[in-house]
Design a protein around this motif. Sequence first.
Motif, short mmCIF file in Angstrom:
data_model
loop_
_atom_site.label_atom_id
_atom_site.label_comp_id
_atom_site.label_asym_id
_atom_site.label_seq_id
_atom_site.Cartn_x
_atom_site.Cartn_y
_atom_site.Cartn_z
N LEU B 63 37.16 38.75 34.97
CA LEU B 63 37.64 37.79 33.99
C LEU B 63 38.93 37.11 34.44
O LEU B 63 39.01 35.89 34.51
N LEU B 67 39.29 33.21 36.55
CA LEU B 67 39.88 32.16 35.74
C LEU B 67 41.32 31.86 36.16
O LEU B 67 41.97 30.98 35.58
N LEU B 69 43.96 33.82 35.84
CA LEU B 69 44.87 34.21 34.77
C LEU B 69 45.62 35.50 35.09
O LEU B 69 45.88 36.30 34.19
N PHE B 71 48.52 36.17 35.52
CA PHE B 71 49.81 36.38 34.86
C PHE B 71 49.64 37.07 33.50
O PHE B 71 50.59 37.53 32.92
N LEU B 72 48.39 37.09 32.99
CA LEU B 72 48.16 37.76 31.70
C LEU B 72 47.81 39.23 31.85
O LEU B 72 47.43 39.88 30.89
#
Lengths: 189, 193
Positions: B63, B67, B69, B71-72
């Motif tokens: 995931l 994408l 991401l 940093f999340l």
Amino acid sequence: MLTAILALGALALVFGLLLGFAAVRFKVEGDPLVEKIDALLPQTQCGQCGFPGCRPYATAIAKGEADINQCPPGGQTTIVALADLLGRDPKPLNPENGQEKVEKTVAIIREDICIGCTLCIQACPVDAILGAPKQMHTVIEKECTGCELCVAPCPVECIDMIPVKEDIGSWKWKAPPAPATRPRAESDA
Amino acid sequence: MKEYALILLSTVLVNNFVLVKFLGLCPFMGVSKKLETATGMSFATTFVLTLSSACSYLVNEYLLVPLGLEFLRTMTFILVIAVVVQFTEMVMHKHFPLLYNVLGIFLPLITTNCAVLGVALLNIQESHGFVESLLYGFGAAVGFSMVMILFAAMRERIAAADVPLAFRGPAIALVTAGLMSMAFMGFSGLVRV
């Protein structure tokens, strides 16, 4: 930015659904009747009913293994409430379990006699007695339910049950006198 | 195969999470007063750590990375861990009521165990694959359990010992933990990389 919000939102949604599904799928059913009966019992945990506490007694009532008239601390009030809940006829308190006490009492330890044997501590169902081996014990008056279970084990008989003095903190409205079998006024006719 | 054995050995002894990396210290100090509770906590943590380290690997790999991401990561992993703990608790309550009663309050407490998040993040940092992540989590948990149970046993002894007044309570517990940590430093010479 938008991807981040969407991805995290979707993830949270999936997890939420998973947990929601699990909450339904893996639901643990307690017996709701036991809860209701337990709520009516006085929670003194005194064991005078012959069960090791209020909840076991409630379970036994729900299963039909025990009658509703075995709770002396609750007295007639509890029996009537239980009869109401279960749709049975109220009956008088079973004398084998004990007498209903008229006034509320608490235990008090005569501290100069106490030998610090800890027997009463072990007997107390609500941990209201404080003490250590060979140290004087004392009763936390606020916690004591007046169940008298500590009186019998004491080897030097230094525990007395004294009535609770009524003060502003403990005063309660008196229940109205029961309008029991009032003789019908015959002179009216 | 040798790599997997090395991962286990490294996480259990050489890089022990509690005594060498200093993660998960809160349950280490908090629930180690009694041997029984320490054992319960250890089992619960082992279960959750292994599962959550695998889950967070999957979430990261399929995931977050596609994408872009990354940093999340921290936030997502906290979410994953919380869900795994909750889910485990529900399943356990239904199917293993005995185990559920033993673990009791410790299960939800694991959510805030920093070792769990630490393992998930370290997995990414060291670019572990799926099986490696799983083993890393499991090894960390075994190391945690071992240290936890040893420490609890020691604390039970210390509770009965004649400790100087100034050292009583948490002080002597921290001194003990420090000594244990020093002893574990000895393992760093075990594997030559």
